[in-house]
Scaffold this motif. Structure first.
Motif, PDB file in Angstrom:
ATOM      1  N   VAL A  53       0.848  -1.194   0.000  1.00 20.85           N
ATOM      2  CA  VAL A  53       0.000   0.000   0.000  1.00 20.85           C
ATOM      3  C   VAL A  53       0.886   1.247   0.000  1.00 20.85           C
ATOM      4  N   SER A  54       1.934   1.233   0.817  1.00 19.22           N
ATOM      5  CA  SER A  54       2.854   2.367   0.878  1.00 19.22           C
ATOM      6  C   SER A  54       3.509   2.631  -0.472  1.00 19.22           C
ATOM      7  N   ALA A  55       3.937   1.563  -1.136  1.00 23.90           N
ATOM      8  CA  ALA A  55       4.587   1.718  -2.447  1.00 23.90           C
ATOM      9  C   ALA A  55       3.645   2.381  -3.444  1.00 23.90           C
ATOM     10  N   ARG A  56       2.380   2.003  -3.430  1.00 26.34           N
ATOM     11  CA  ARG A  56       1.403   2.625  -4.339  1.00 26.34           C
ATOM     12  C   ARG A  56       1.204   4.092  -3.995  1.00 26.34           C
ATOM     13  N   LEU A  57       1.141   4.391  -2.704  1.00 26.71           N
ATOM     14  CA  LEU A  57       0.959   5.782  -2.298  1.00 26.71           C
ATOM     15  C   LEU A  57       2.183   6.634  -2.634  1.00 26.71           C
ATOM     16  N   VAL A  58       3.378   6.078  -2.424  1.00 26.46           N
ATOM     17  CA  VAL A  58       4.605   6.808  -2.767  1.00 26.46           C
ATOM     18  C   VAL A  58       4.657   7.069  -4.274  1.00 26.46           C
ATOM     19  N   GLN A  59       4.261   6.077  -5.053  1.00 27.69           N
ATOM     20  CA  GLN A  59       4.282   6.225  -6.510  1.00 27.69           C
ATOM     21  C   GLN A  59       3.314   7.308  -6.980  1.00 27.69           C
ATOM     22  N   HIS A  60       2.125   7.335  -6.419  1.00 25.89           N
ATOM     23  CA  HIS A  60       1.087   8.229  -6.926  1.00 25.89           C
ATOM     24  C   HIS A  60       0.898   9.507  -6.110  1.00 25.89           C
ATOM     25  N   PHE A  61       1.304   9.500  -4.852  1.00 25.95           N
ATOM     26  CA  PHE A  61       1.115  10.658  -3.978  1.00 25.95           C
ATOM     27  C   PHE A  61       2.358  10.894  -3.110  1.00 25.95           C
ATOM     28  N   PRO A  62       3.520  11.083  -3.723  1.00 25.15           N
ATOM     29  CA  PRO A  62       4.741  11.269  -2.916  1.00 25.15           C
ATOM     30  C   PRO A  62       4.675  12.562  -2.099  1.00 25.15           C
ATOM     31  N   THR A  63       5.427  12.563  -1.015  1.00 26.61           N
ATOM     32  CA  THR A  63       5.541  13.783  -0.222  1.00 26.61           C
ATOM     33  C   THR A  63       6.184  14.853  -1.095  1.00 26.61           C
ATOM     34  N   PRO A  64       5.623  16.048  -1.128  1.00 25.56           N
ATOM     35  CA  PRO A  64       6.207  17.112  -1.956  1.00 25.56           C
ATOM     36  C   PRO A  64       7.659  17.403  -1.559  1.00 25.56           C
ATOM     37  N   PRO A  65       8.505  17.728  -2.540  1.00 31.50           N
ATOM     38  CA  PRO A  65       9.931  17.964  -2.250  1.00 31.50           C
ATOM     39  C   PRO A  65      10.172  19.072  -1.220  1.00 31.50           C
ATOM     40  N   GLU A  66       9.280  20.039  -1.161  1.00 34.41           N
ATOM     41  CA  GLU A  66       9.473  21.142  -0.209  1.00 34.41           C
ATOM     42  C   GLU A  66       9.189  20.741   1.230  1.00 34.41           C
ATOM     43  N   THR A  67       8.553  19.599   1.442  1.00 31.58           N
ATOM     44  CA  THR A  67       8.258  19.140   2.798  1.00 31.58           C
ATOM     45  C   THR A  67       8.674  17.681   3.001  1.00 31.58           C
ATOM     46  N   PRO A  68       9.925  17.338   2.671  1.00 33.74           N
ATOM     47  CA  PRO A  68      10.320  15.926   2.812  1.00 33.74           C
ATOM     48  C   PRO A  68      10.182  15.440   4.250  1.00 33.74           C
ATOM     49  N   GLY A  69       9.532  14.293   4.395  1.00 34.22           N
ATOM     50  CA  GLY A  69       9.384  13.695   5.724  1.00 34.22           C
ATOM     51  C   GLY A  69       8.476  14.461   6.650  1.00 34.22           C
ATOM     52  N   ASP A  70       7.752  15.446   6.111  1.00 31.44           N
ATOM     53  CA  ASP A  70       6.936  16.291   6.973  1.00 31.44           C
ATOM     54  C   ASP A  70       5.505  16.401   6.462  1.00 31.44           C
ATOM     55  N   ALA A  71       4.991  15.339   5.866  1.00 30.26           N
ATOM     56  CA  ALA A  71       3.606  15.348   5.398  1.00 30.26           C
ATOM     57  C   ALA A  71       2.675  15.382   6.607  1.00 30.26           C
ATOM     58  N   PRO A  72       1.572  16.115   6.523  1.00 33.32           N
ATOM     59  CA  PRO A  72       0.659  16.169   7.672  1.00 33.32           C
ATOM     60  C   PRO A  72       0.042  14.805   7.951  1.00 33.32           C
ATOM     61  N   ASN A  73      -0.109  14.496   9.223  1.00 37.75           N
ATOM     62  CA  ASN A  73      -0.716  13.233   9.628  1.00 37.75           C
ATOM     63  C   ASN A  73      -2.172  13.520   9.976  1.00 37.75           C
ATOM     64  N   GLU A  74      -3.078  13.123   9.111  1.00 38.14           N
ATOM     65  CA  GLU A  74      -4.484  13.465   9.261  1.00 38.14           C
ATOM     66  C   GLU A  74      -5.264  12.484  10.133  1.00 38.14           C
ATOM     67  N   LEU A  75      -4.768  11.238  10.258  1.00 37.84           N
ATOM     68  CA  LEU A  75      -5.477  10.215  10.997  1.00 37.84           C
ATOM     69  C   LEU A  75      -4.531   9.492  11.952  1.00 37.84           C
ATOM     70  N   PRO A  76      -5.062   8.914  13.031  1.00 38.45           N
ATOM     71  CA  PRO A  76      -4.202   8.156  13.951  1.00 38.45           C
ATOM     72  C   PRO A  76      -3.520   6.987  13.229  1.00 38.45           C
ATOM     73  N   ASP A  77      -2.351   6.626  13.698  1.00 36.80           N
ATOM     74  CA  ASP A  77      -1.566   5.556  13.078  1.00 36.80           C
ATOM     75  C   ASP A  77      -1.808   4.190  13.705  1.00 36.80           C
ATOM     76  N   ALA A  78      -2.271   4.152  14.929  1.00 37.48           N
ATOM     77  CA  ALA A  78      -2.459   2.886  15.647  1.00 37.48           C
ATOM     78  C   ALA A  78      -3.572   2.061  15.026  1.00 37.48           C
ATOM     79  N   PRO A  79      -3.398   0.748  14.965  1.00 36.38           N
ATOM     80  CA  PRO A  79      -4.483  -0.109  14.486  1.00 36.38           C
ATOM     81  C   PRO A  79      -5.712   0.014  15.375  1.00 36.38           C
ATOM     82  N   VAL A  80      -6.871  -0.118  14.768  1.00 41.21           N
ATOM     83  CA  VAL A  80      -8.133  -0.095  15.492  1.00 41.21           C
ATOM     84  C   VAL A  80      -8.561  -1.540  15.712  1.00 41.21           C
ATOM     85  N   LEU A  81      -8.790  -1.914  16.956  1.00 39.58           N
ATOM     86  CA  LEU A  81      -9.247  -3.256  17.295  1.00 39.58           C
ATOM     87  C   LEU A  81     -10.684  -3.161  17.789  1.00 39.58           C
ATOM     88  N   LEU A  82     -11.572  -3.887  17.116  1.00 40.09           N
ATOM     89  CA  LEU A  82     -12.998  -3.843  17.484  1.00 40.09           C
ATOM     90  C   LEU A  82     -13.468  -5.204  17.938  1.00 40.09           C
TER      91      LEU A  82
END
Length: 173
Positions: free
Chosen positions: A144-173
């Motif tokens: 999934v990451s490879a597809r996102l990097v290919q189609h939606f890479p972090t812009p060069p002006e903000t390397p490694g600093d893309a906004p984190n819009e959602l929590p990263d932890a897995p959701v267990l229900l």
């Protein structure tokens, strides 16, 4: 009569599977997956959520809902659809039905073939059938990451600093 027996068997399987959720995903693995999601999201503008459910809620079981229906509902409830670039991805596991679903937003639907997502699900399924949850989830996350990097890479002006819009932890229900 067979339909009633099948419904009861599914109901029991889903209630029984709720306890297996904690065994399948230890706290250490949950933490590791959250770190991997965070690391991935520094390389692209997409958002990835992992959601694992032991069994469906009774309301879903009663009406005979599928894992896909539940994944689509959670895609909305977890706000994966609400990302700035419409490039969110939900990796959903339903342990009771041994079901894997990947739901992707419309930004990715325009760029990634459905067959690519199905291939990822097939590979995850092979790992899970062998009891290798960490391997299956890690491999899916990398794909999934490879597809996102290919189609939606972090812009060069903000390397490694893309906004984190959602929590990263897995959701267990």
């Amino acid at each position: 009569m067979a339909s009633i027996i099948q419904r009861l068997a599914r109901l029991l399987r889903h209630r029984w599977s709720e306890g297996g959720l904690r065994r399948a995903l230890s706290p250490a693995l949950q933490e590791q997956l959250a770190r991997r999601v965070a690391a991935s999201e520094r390389r692209h503008t997409g958002q990835i959520r992992i959601c694992i459910e032991g069994g469906l809620p009774l309301s879903y079981l009663w009406r005979g809902a599928t894992a896909r229906e539940r994944a689509l509902t959670l895609f909305g409830k977890l706000r994966v659809w609400d990302t700035e670039h419409n490039n969110g991805v939900l990796i959903y596991l339903l342990l009771a039905d041994h079901a894997i679903e990947i739901v992707w937003d419309r930004g990715l639907a325009r760029r990634v073939a459905v067959e690519d997502w199905h291939a990822t699900v097939a590979q995850m399924g092979a790992s899970f059938r062998a009891g290798r949850y960490e391997e299956g989830l890690t491999q899916a996350l990398e794909e999934v990451s490879a597809r996102l990097v290919q189609h939606f890479p972090t812009p060069p002006e903000t390397p490694g600093d893309a906004p984190n819009e959602l929590p990263d932890a897995p959701v267990l229900l």
